[in-house]
Design a protein around this motif. Structure first.
Motif: not given
Length: 304
Positions: A13, A56, A61, A90, A99, A101
């Motif tokens: 992330s 993700i 999503k 999304v 979000f 991904g």
């Protein structure tokens, strides 16, 4: 070992957020690797998902394939093995927690080569299976994806090392939850492989008049068997798939080349403008001209 959602993907992330600092889609120095950031939910958008791996790391999503719904979020991976006409949007995103991904395009030849050198505990089933699957992200795959993204910081090494990491990713996918889907794709003579070949051909010839019986012959199946296997893999009939390819391309022509609806319809193989308008409205929810104005307005407002 399977990762718990939110527990093993913090590094991924952070890496994706560092690259995708503003909303949008991001190409990278690794041509098959893309990132996406979105600070708000989006409306349903018909599109084509090709052979690849989606992950993700934050947000959520939804994909709709015909009547099927696939919801996925942090720590879940999605594989599509053929070009799938889906509706995607999304469902969880905010300014505080956007979000995030990534998408990794896969190579069918690499999958076949890697699989040929591996031994599997169970033989692959000869039946056709859906060309889309969901699976939890495991530790080994997470670490390989992390190394692939970190490689972007060493551009001089990308051409030498990226293919090796991608090969490892394919190995891990083949032995994991996505293995059956990928093995059906590359099993010589399997219904899934035959359907995939027809799909690849359709992508190149969808503007032409295409008799459905000719497609069945191309797959070396009877028309009824072909329709059955095609629907099992792609989630819709061959005719509906052909319509979706044409309508999606027509929409891009109107958006990107500023063609009017009649010209776009002719370009993608429609002989009747009224039929084009009806089928376009059915897929996208609005008539062509109204839809294009709406989408341009959304883009200017950074809605997605």
């Amino acid at each position: 070992m399977t990762l718990k959602a939110g527990a093993g993907i913090d590094r991924l992330s952070d890496l994706i957020a560092e690259i995708a600092q503003f909303d949008g889609d991001y190409d990278t120095a690794i041509p098959t690797l893309k990132m996406r950031r979105c600070s708000s939910t989006t409306e349903p958008m018909p599109c084509i998902y090709g052979l690849g791996l989606a992950l993700i790391v934050q947000g959520g999503k939804r994909l709709m394939l015909g009547d099927e719904i696939f919801d996925y979020g942090p720590g879940q991976t999605l594989i599509t093995t053929v070009d799938m006409p889906v509706v995607a949007y999304v469902t969880r995103a905010s300014s505080a927690e956007p979000f995030l991904g990534m998408w990794l395009q896969l190579d069918a030849r690499m999958i076949a080569q890697v699989a040929a050198e591996m031994e599997f505990a169970t033989p692959i089933q000869a039946s056709a299976g859906r060309g889309i699957s969901l699976a939890a992200l495991d530790t080994g795959l997470q670490e390989a994806l992390t190394r692939l993204i970190r490689l972007l910081a060493e551009p001089a090494l990308i051409s030498s090392i990226a293919p090796l990491i991608q090969q490892e990713i394919v190995v891990r996918l083949l032995i994991g939850g996505h293995g059956p889907s990928l093995r059906r794709l590359i099993a010589v003579g399997s219904p899934s492989q035959q359907v995939a070949k027809v799909v690849a051909w359709l992508k190149q010839h969808y503007t032409e008049s295409v008799p459905m019986d000719d497609l069945a012959a191309r797959a070396h199946m009877s028309p009824s068997t072909f329709r059955q296997h095609f629907r099992a893999v792609v989630g819709m009939s061959p005719l509906q798939y052909l319509k979706n390819l044409r309508l999606l391309d027509a929409r891009q022509l109107m958006l990107n080349e500023h063609l009017d609806a009649g010209s776009a319809a002719t370009r993608v193989g429609y002989e009747s403008a009224s039929q084009f308008s009806r089928e376009y409205s059915r897929l996208f929810g609005y008539p062509p001209n109204r839809d294009i104005k709406r989408v341009r307005g959304l883009r200017e407002g950074h809605a997605y």
